[in-house]
Enzyme design. Structure first.
Site, short mmCIF file in Angstrom:
data_model
loop_
_atom_site.label_atom_id
_atom_site.label_comp_id
_atom_site.label_asym_id
_atom_site.label_seq_id
_atom_site.Cartn_x
_atom_site.Cartn_y
_atom_site.Cartn_z
N HIS B 262 1.03 -1.19 -0.05
CA HIS B 262 -0.04 -0.01 0.08
C HIS B 262 0.97 1.38 -0.03
O HIS B 262 0.84 2.16 -0.97
CB HIS B 262 -0.95 -0.02 1.13
CG HIS B 262 -1.61 1.41 1.25
ND1 HIS B 262 -2.89 1.12 1.11
CD2 HIS B 262 -1.57 2.30 1.95
CE1 HIS B 262 -3.56 2.37 1.15
NE2 HIS B 262 -2.81 3.09 1.82
N GLU B 263 1.97 1.41 1.07
CA GLU B 263 2.70 2.69 1.01
C GLU B 263 3.51 2.71 -0.25
O GLU B 263 3.92 3.50 -0.78
CB GLU B 263 3.40 2.56 2.22
CG GLU B 263 2.51 2.56 3.37
CD GLU B 263 1.54 3.60 3.89
OE1 GLU B 263 1.77 4.90 2.97
OE2 GLU B 263 0.43 3.16 4.34
N HIS B 266 1.95 4.46 -2.80
CA HIS B 266 1.97 5.86 -2.57
C HIS B 266 3.45 6.33 -2.91
O HIS B 266 3.64 7.42 -3.72
CB HIS B 266 1.73 6.26 -1.19
CG HIS B 266 0.51 6.26 -0.61
ND1 HIS B 266 -0.47 6.87 -1.11
CD2 HIS B 266 -0.19 5.75 0.54
CE1 HIS B 266 -1.68 6.80 -0.37
NE2 HIS B 266 -1.47 6.16 0.59
N GLU B 292 -4.68 7.98 -2.94
CA GLU B 292 -5.40 6.44 -2.46
C GLU B 292 -5.39 5.64 -3.29
O GLU B 292 -5.54 4.38 -3.52
CB GLU B 292 -6.43 6.64 -1.32
CG GLU B 292 -6.22 7.18 -0.12
CD GLU B 292 -5.35 6.30 0.80
OE1 GLU B 292 -5.61 5.25 0.80
OE2 GLU B 292 -4.47 6.81 1.46
#
Lengths: 498, 498
Positions: B262-263, B266, B292
């Site tokens: 997830h990160e 980003h 997101e």
């Protein structure tokens, strides 16, 4: 609070905030930042530095200082902050902005040029940069110098107020006439010490465990501090509630241990600064020499003292049973105190360390005062190593290019390392009159020692000079004699000389 | 370069440098800073924030912007930078300095009050602070709002330009009418999935190894990036050559893996920003929702896709043989896609996640537009969880106090999380027309996917809004339908529903 002082204080807060940000960027760069971030982050750092320069030299600051100087009811701390601000301003304001900026770029570039030259064993490629850096430092010194003052004395005072070439000539002269013959005697008549067991087979995780243990043991407070890893060990701080030390882990196990004790000594100094002055221009250790006195006090006077290891040696053996089970504490103590003249300053033993500094001091004087031919420096360097230490470096990476300092314009900085040794020994002599030092070490009562140093040195920050601190703590002015006596007594005993 | 623009650019450089410093302080605080440094470092941060406010709202910036607006020959990038600067200034300049400062203090304090209230399960102790924060946000929104605009719409636009309550009512309405019945069906008729093997007995060192491997595997560049550990995973960046992600390691092994993916999503966004705009006001991801969309795209659409794991599952098994030897890839895929309605948003599965956001959206509207009695919020919160997710939180720590956002004044921020899911699904649908997505995953060709996202989204930073990006990449305006179709298809299949 006095309104006039309050105004100065709020302007200073801006400069301190910028300075703290710069410290954090430097820390981050040395410990974590990704390798390609360099030139982008350098823009940020450049901009913040210029802002700092702008605030320090600007009219707002000038007016606030002038107004405060007319106040008669400043407290002792307020007066010290005012003086600190004034000094910091005076150091900068004499440098024209364009020159300041140009130098910042030069210095940033110089580190890369130096690094490459060192890697390629190519002094000549560093020479033009070195020349520029030297010219800038001479120019700045000439801006700052008072009538009749030597250029090199201006630079020395940046790091150690109250010390000049006259005093340092005497200091280094005494070291020279005592340490060199002692070293010769050790080499000619001394015994062979085996320290081979210190190298190889020490897992990094265990070295990390020991490093953290030792930092905590000497009193480094992890609620207000951090221990990380970096290529070259160093200490920095954002304020007295955020002090950061690093170490590095090598094949030679004692290296990380003594680095962490050394940096821990620096760290205790900054942790000990009083709350009332942290985040002000006087809220840091008073000088490079006094800082080194604390780090080298912990590293050598405490860390290489057998009494320190009496309660700890079993722990060390437990950590590394394969390596140390057959090594007695006496063998271990001899190994970590082995005198072994080498080329590299940062790896030097306690006895020869000051000779490395002596050589740099003599060269810096030649550079700043005698207009020496810079091309000849590697030769002069090698000659001096041969004369003082009995070894001649054949590679510039192990000679004149080993230290980053000169590329960064840090002329006048090296002597602090030797002064630190001497400050520490002078303090030690006096402390032993007030407390049973060896018994405290044997009992692990490190807090008593820390408390003494905090109350006599740390808490004051820059409110007292190193000479004032020595005078107040030991009742006499600075003298190198305690250091010389300490070395002679310790090393004659270790090497069984009469 | 145009002289007028150059002037603006050099003033902006100061504000960007201050902002970068603030980012570094925040990073440091979350990952490393010692626990007692807080209030001292807060002074520094406060001072730097005020400096930033001063530069952004000052006359120098105002004049530079005004001069640039008269220029007719600005390049596209220059025009975007000018607009970005103008917007950033307008957002701040309407807030009086005293209020700005007061709020900064309030927010800093509010985090501590919230943390304590959550720990003590004591909503009432948080209520007065929450009220103050809400009042400030309403005040700021009223300063900024245009005629006839709703207060909540002003706040929404801060995070997602071009989205307002009208559009979001429709969006969340569709999610509500599709996800809630699907969830009900799964719970009533769906099979039981065993995910117990994901918990317990996963050593942190191995989780660290896997986290780093996965980050690298999806294309996170460690020459320009860092992976660290923090209590709550997050991503930050100093510029496009220094992007930092964190994860945290728990008993449940998939938690750290999916956090890092997830990160990493980003992170890839910020790494993909073009060199020409990094370190300018448009040199960041365009909106929270688009950000997101990237993180959740990697986490869910890629990371929970069986084709992603085909080349990787053996590696995972090798890392944890004791745990996974008897678990087939199909069992593993079901476990990491298990639908399991729970109280905590950050631990929610892909299907129920948007319902957590829906609830927050409905509450924020009530707070900002309907003057709801704040005392009743925990009750309303619990009622909605019962209605939408079929579970009722009995503790405020697992209910209304679980998120830090409201204490920080981040009203209007939550909807971005749900929008991100929908943006991602819309992009995914289009990408599948241009490439054999599943085959790329099976072949581990993560660079093709990254390159698509970089060229269609990342590189532009804030030069395009999220709606403009969607339009250009997919040929149509934003629509939630792809996300709904994606969820229905995926979860009906996993749960064997007709």
């Amino acid at each position: 609070m006095n309104k006039t002082y309050e105004n100065l204080s709020s302007i200073l807060e801006k400069t301190m905030a910028l300075q703290t940000a710069l410290v954090l960027f430097e820390w981050d760069n040395e410990t974590l930042a990704p390798e390609e971030s360099g030139s982008y982050t350098a823009r940020v750092i450049g901009t913040l530095s210029e802002e700092y320069y702008g605030f320090m030299t600007g009219n707002e600051m000038g007016d606030a200082i002038a107004a405060c100087e007319k106040e008669s009811d400043l407290s002792e701390i307020q007066q010290a902050v005012l003086n600190g601000a004034k000094e910091a301003r005076e150091e900068l304001i004499c440098i024209p902005k364009a020159e300041y900026r140009e130098n910042a770029q030069l210095i940033a570039e110089a580190a890369r040029v130096w690094f490459k030259a060192k890697k390629n064993e190519d002094y000549d490629s560093f020479l033009p940069t070195l020349e520029k850096v030297i010219n800038y430092k001479r120019k700045v010194a000439s801006y700052r110098k008072k009538d009749g003052q030597k250029l090199y004395d201006v630079l020395l005072a940046e790091y150690e107020k109250g010390f000049d070439t006259e005093l340092l000539d005497e200091f280094f002269g005494r070291l020279k006439e005592e340490i060199i013959p002692l070293l010769k005697e050790i080499k000619e008549n001394g015994k062979e010490i085996d320290d081979s067991f210190l190298t190889g087979g020490y897992p990094v995780e265990k070295q990390e465990e020991m490093a953290r243990f030792l930092a905590e043991y000497i009193g480094f407070d992890f609620h207000r501090g951090v221990l990380s890893e970096s290529a070259h060990p160093f200490t920095t701080n954002l304020h007295n509630h955020d002090v950061r030390i690093t170490t590095s882990y090598h094949d030679k196990m004692d290296s990380s241990m003594f680095s962490v004790i050394h940096e821990g000594g620096h760290g205790l100094y900054e942790l000990g600064i009083s709350d009332e002055i942290t985040q002000t221009p006087v809220g840091q250790g008073t000088s490079m020499g006094m800082h080194e006195s604390q780090s080298r006090f912990y590293e050598n006077i405490i860390g290489r003292n057998p009494n320190f290891w009496i309660p700890l040696y079993d722990k060390l053996k437990e950590l590394y049973p394969d390596k140390l089970d057959s090594v007695s504490i006496d063998q271990y103590m001899e190994a970590i105190n082995k005198v072994d003249p080498g080329f590299i300053r940062t790896e030097a033993d306690e006895l020869t360390y000051s000779l490395h500094i002596l050589i740099r001091y003599e060269l810096e004087k030649m550079i700043m005062e005698e207009d020496v031919d810079l091309k000849k420096l590697p030769e002069i360097w090698a000659d001096k190593y041969e004369e003082y230490l009995g070894i001649r470096p054949e590679q510039v990476s192990k000679g004149i290019l080993q230290d980053i300092h000169w590329s960064q314009g840090l002329f006048g900085y090296f002597p602090s390392y030797a002064l630190g040794n001497a400050f520490g020994a002078q303090l030690y002599f006096h402390m032993k009159k007030e407390m049973d030092f060896d018994q405290l070490l044997r009992d692990g009562k490190m807090d008593v020692i820390k408390e003494y140093l905090r109350s006599h040195i740390h808490q004051y920050g820059k409110m007292k000079t190193s000479r004032e601190i020595l005078k107040a703590a030991t009742g006499e002015d600075f003298t190198p004699e305690y250091f010389i006596d300490y070395l002679k007594e310790k090393y004659r005993k270790i090497y069984g000389l009469s």
